[in-house]
Design an enzyme around this catalytic site. Structure first.
Site, PDB file in Angstrom:
ATOM      1  N   THR A 169       0.669  -1.065  -0.255  1.00 28.60           N
ATOM      2  CA  THR A 169      -0.389   0.135  -0.301  1.00 28.60           C
ATOM      3  C   THR A 169       1.068   1.385  -0.415  1.00 28.60           C
ATOM      4  O   THR A 169       2.112   1.285   1.000  1.00 28.60           O
ATOM      5  CB  THR A 169      -1.182   0.266   0.891  1.00 28.60           C
ATOM      6  OG1 THR A 169      -1.331   1.345   0.868  1.00 28.60           O
ATOM      7  CG2 THR A 169      -0.034  -0.191   2.510  1.00 28.60           C
ATOM      8  N   ILE A 170       0.554   2.141  -1.150  1.00 24.24           N
ATOM      9  CA  ILE A 170       1.580   3.511  -0.996  1.00 24.24           C
ATOM     10  C   ILE A 170       0.895   4.524   0.456  1.00 24.24           C
ATOM     11  O   ILE A 170       1.968   4.998   0.414  1.00 24.24           O
ATOM     12  CB  ILE A 170       1.206   4.196  -2.567  1.00 24.24           C
ATOM     13  CG1 ILE A 170      -0.277   4.469  -2.136  1.00 24.24           C
ATOM     14  CG2 ILE A 170       1.528   3.097  -3.631  1.00 24.24           C
ATOM     15  CD1 ILE A 170      -0.420   5.814  -4.006  1.00 24.24           C
ATOM     16  N   ASP A 171      -0.102   4.116   0.418  1.00 27.53           N
ATOM     17  CA  ASP A 171      -0.052   4.515   1.877  1.00 27.53           C
ATOM     18  C   ASP A 171       0.022   4.658   3.658  1.00 27.53           C
ATOM     19  O   ASP A 171      -0.089   5.271   3.567  1.00 27.53           O
ATOM     20  CB  ASP A 171      -2.347   4.633   2.402  1.00 27.53           C
ATOM     21  CG  ASP A 171      -2.299   5.374   1.562  1.00 27.53           C
ATOM     22  OD1 ASP A 171      -2.932   6.085   0.244  1.00 27.53           O
ATOM     23  OD2 ASP A 171      -3.963   4.608   0.915  1.00 27.53           O
ATOM     24  N   ARG A 216      -6.262   7.745   2.004  1.00 27.00           N
ATOM     25  CA  ARG A 216      -7.893   7.260   1.871  1.00 27.00           C
ATOM     26  C   ARG A 216      -7.606   8.266   3.869  1.00 27.00           C
ATOM     27  O   ARG A 216      -8.567   9.198   4.484  1.00 27.00           O
ATOM     28  CB  ARG A 216      -8.278   6.853   2.125  1.00 27.00           C
ATOM     29  CG  ARG A 216     -10.379   6.884   2.135  1.00 27.00           C
ATOM     30  CD  ARG A 216     -10.849   5.778   1.749  1.00 27.00           C
ATOM     31  NE  ARG A 216     -10.310   4.921   0.820  1.00 27.00           N
ATOM     32  CZ  ARG A 216     -12.031   5.645  -0.491  1.00 27.00           C
ATOM     33  NH1 ARG A 216     -12.351   6.409  -0.186  1.00 27.00           N
ATOM     34  NH2 ARG A 216     -11.695   5.616  -1.475  1.00 27.00           N
ATOM     35  N   TYR A 343      -1.884   7.913  -9.893  1.00 29.28           N
ATOM     36  CA  TYR A 343      -1.909   7.389 -11.226  1.00 29.28           C
ATOM     37  C   TYR A 343      -0.004   6.848 -11.853  1.00 29.28           C
ATOM     38  O   TYR A 343       0.090   6.443 -11.652  1.00 29.28           O
ATOM     39  CB  TYR A 343      -3.166   6.641 -12.149  1.00 29.28           C
ATOM     40  CG  TYR A 343      -4.291   7.033 -11.579  1.00 29.28           C
ATOM     41  CD1 TYR A 343      -4.793   5.314 -10.981  1.00 29.28           C
ATOM     42  CD2 TYR A 343      -5.355   7.700 -11.418  1.00 29.28           C
ATOM     43  CE1 TYR A 343      -5.881   4.997 -10.582  1.00 29.28           C
ATOM     44  CE2 TYR A 343      -6.819   7.631 -10.970  1.00 29.28           C
ATOM     45  CZ  TYR A 343      -7.093   5.931 -10.434  1.00 29.28           C
ATOM     46  OH  TYR A 343      -7.848   5.897 -10.453  1.00 29.28           O
ATOM     47  N   PHE A 344       0.000   8.297 -11.244  1.00 30.54           N
ATOM     48  CA  PHE A 344       1.874   8.603 -11.643  1.00 30.54           C
ATOM     49  C   PHE A 344       2.595   7.448 -10.477  1.00 30.54           C
ATOM     50  O   PHE A 344       3.211   7.313 -11.039  1.00 30.54           O
ATOM     51  CB  PHE A 344       1.858  10.456 -12.058  1.00 30.54           C
ATOM     52  CG  PHE A 344       3.017  10.445 -12.320  1.00 30.54           C
ATOM     53  CD1 PHE A 344       3.854  10.346 -13.448  1.00 30.54           C
ATOM     54  CD2 PHE A 344       4.231  10.956 -11.801  1.00 30.54           C
ATOM     55  CE1 PHE A 344       5.033  10.309 -14.270  1.00 30.54           C
ATOM     56  CE2 PHE A 344       5.534  10.548 -11.926  1.00 30.54           C
ATOM     57  CZ  PHE A 344       6.284  10.525 -12.755  1.00 30.54           C
ATOM     58  N   ALA A 345       2.193   7.691  -9.864  1.00 31.37           N
ATOM     59  CA  ALA A 345       3.132   7.837  -8.595  1.00 31.37           C
ATOM     60  C   ALA A 345       2.983   5.609  -8.298  1.00 31.37           C
ATOM     61  O   ALA A 345       3.404   5.051  -7.908  1.00 31.37           O
ATOM     62  CB  ALA A 345       2.770   8.173  -6.790  1.00 31.37           C
ATOM     63  N   ARG A 346       1.731   5.358  -8.263  1.00 31.89           N
ATOM     64  CA  ARG A 346       1.416   4.150  -8.079  1.00 31.89           C
ATOM     65  C   ARG A 346       1.790   3.354  -8.919  1.00 31.89           C
ATOM     66  O   ARG A 346       1.986   2.145  -8.795  1.00 31.89           O
ATOM     67  CB  ARG A 346      -0.231   3.729  -7.632  1.00 31.89           C
ATOM     68  CG  ARG A 346      -1.265   3.379  -8.486  1.00 31.89           C
ATOM     69  CD  ARG A 346      -2.752   3.437  -8.170  1.00 31.89           C
ATOM     70  NE  ARG A 346      -3.850   3.202  -9.392  1.00 31.89           N
ATOM     71  CZ  ARG A 346      -4.442   2.297  -8.956  1.00 31.89           C
ATOM     72  NH1 ARG A 346      -5.302   2.972  -7.522  1.00 31.89           N
ATOM     73  NH2 ARG A 346      -5.662   2.546  -9.850  1.00 31.89           N
TER      74      ARG A 346
END
Length: 418
Positions: A169-171, A216, A343-346
């Site tokens: 998860t990028i979070d 989120r 979307y660019f980062a993930r």
């Protein structure tokens, strides 16, 4: 055929805790993308090939969607020989989907199960039919805890399935894991994205740029990418006499879900910056202030749509536009630009930090699989950050970013936010 009938002559007769040769391992990636999926799949293939090339590896296509529909492909000799190539790509070569096995209505609507079927039983039957000994799930807390439910269901039916998850998860918000896979790369690419869009700061007088970052419930990605961006800024050389001034490139506000935002007070502070500098640049976590936005929309009689997991559809609410609208008026901005880096980062390929992190986790994941030990691999914050196979019962999402972290407090102080 009912599960109990399938197990009269089970393909898998291992008992929990046995250390034996494996016959078939399955891989599955699920949820949104993160810059670790392709690398993790490739490294798992490499590690199994090194450990025991006779272990057959299959991949369920599009995560739990493929598990329910029985769609998978076998990792062949060519894929094994060239698995290292997967590290050069983002996304997931085996495909993702957002499928919640306990949301029966959604699964029936999508044609993944029939009316009256239990998705957990359908998925379990499929794993038995396919003769899977080990299931590797690469995803967030929902992905991995769902896999744990499948393993528990099968265990009660005398079929031991080892499930070893990798935290994606990028979070960076999985409890109790210190660092989730893909988050470092996502932050690096979020900072890169910012360095491009903030060059737009001189396209118009009184320019307001809102950089909306994924997150989120957790502000780690927003905060850490702001940190990396300012580190990049420290390395740049400027020419103020010709207008190339750091003040135009600076971050003027960072907002995350864990911080209470006083819009009026911030608008006043930012207006002073706008008057002095001529532009304002904001890093905004997409979850910052969402509950206030939802309350306002529902009070106005608007419908707030949610996904299969019950999450508010943030792309429909558009937090960046909401705050841009509120700030633009108070700041008397002549032009407003809202840009989303998610979307660019993930979907970026793993960076060096993540490559090292993934390699260590994959090695332990395969060791755990051969030992018949289920759990999620990660550095356990509740056990001195030791890399461990953590019991599924301890895994949950929603870990908040600690806004009192010294480097974040320093950042806020340097930009004048505190």
């Amino acid at each position: 055929m009912p599960l109990k009938n399938r197990l009269e002559n089970p393909k898998n007769t291992r008992k929990k805790g046995d250390t034996v040769s494996l016959k078939r391992v399955a891989l599955l990636t699920a949820g949104g993308f993160a810059p670790c999926l392709s690398t993790a799949v490739g490294m798992l293939i490499e590690r199994y090939t090194e450990s025991d090339p006779n272990v057959e590896i299959i991949a369920y296509e599009h995560g739990y969607h493929g598990l329910l529909t029985g769609k998978y492909f076998v990792i062949d000799a060519e894929a094994r020989a060239h698995a290292v190539r997967l590290q050069n790509y983002g996304g997931s070569p085996i495909g993702n989907s957002r499928v919640k096995l306990t949301n029966t209505a959604d699964l029936v609507k999508r044609g993944l199960i029939k009316e009256g079927e239990d998705a957990l039983q359908v998925a379990a039957n499929r794993l038995v039919k396919d003769g899977v000994d080990v299931l590797h799930t690469i995803g967030g807390d929902d992905t991995n805890t769902t896999a744990a439910d499948l393993a528990a269901y099968l265990e009660t039916n005398n079929y031991h399935l080892t499930v070893v998850g990798l935290p994606k998860t990028i979070d960076n918000d999985v409890v109790p894991i210190r660092q989730s896979l893909g988050a470092y790369t996502a932050a690096e690419n979020t900072a890169l994205y910012a360095s491009h869009i903030i060059s737009e700061s001189r396209v118009s007088p009184r320019m307001l740029i809102v950089h909306e970052v994924m997150g989120r419930n957790c502000g780690w990605l927003t905060a850490y990418s702001a940190k990396l961006y300012r580190e990049w800024l420290d390395q740049q050389q400027f020419v103020p006499s010709v207008g190339l001034d750091r003040s135009h490139w600076e971050i003027h506000g960072v907002y995350v879900p864990e911080m209470k935002m006083d819009i009026k007070a911030e608008a006043k502070r930012l207006k002073e910056i706008m008057n002095r500098v001529g532009n304002v640049n904001i890093f905004l976590s997409e979850g910052a202030g969402v509950m206030d936005i939802v309350a306002e929309m529902e009070a106005a009689g608007q419908t707030v749509n949610r996904d299969a997991f019950g999450h508010v559809r943030l792309d429909e609410i558009n937090p960046g536009q909401y705050f841009a609208k509120h700030f633009a008026t108070d700041l008397q901005a002549e032009k407003v630009l809202v840009q989303k880096s998610g979307y660019f980062a993930r979907s970026a390929p793993s960076n060096q930090q993540d490559l090292l992190l993934i390699k260590g986790m994959v090695d332990l994941a395969v060791q755990s699989a051969f030992a018949g030990k289920s759990g999620v691999i990660g550095h356990d914050e509740e056990n001195h950050d030791v890399l461990s196979c953590i019991d599924f019962k301890r895994i949950k999402g929603g870990k908040p970013f600690d806004v009192t972290t010294p480097w974040f407090q320093t950042l806020l102080s340097e930009i004048g936010q505190i």
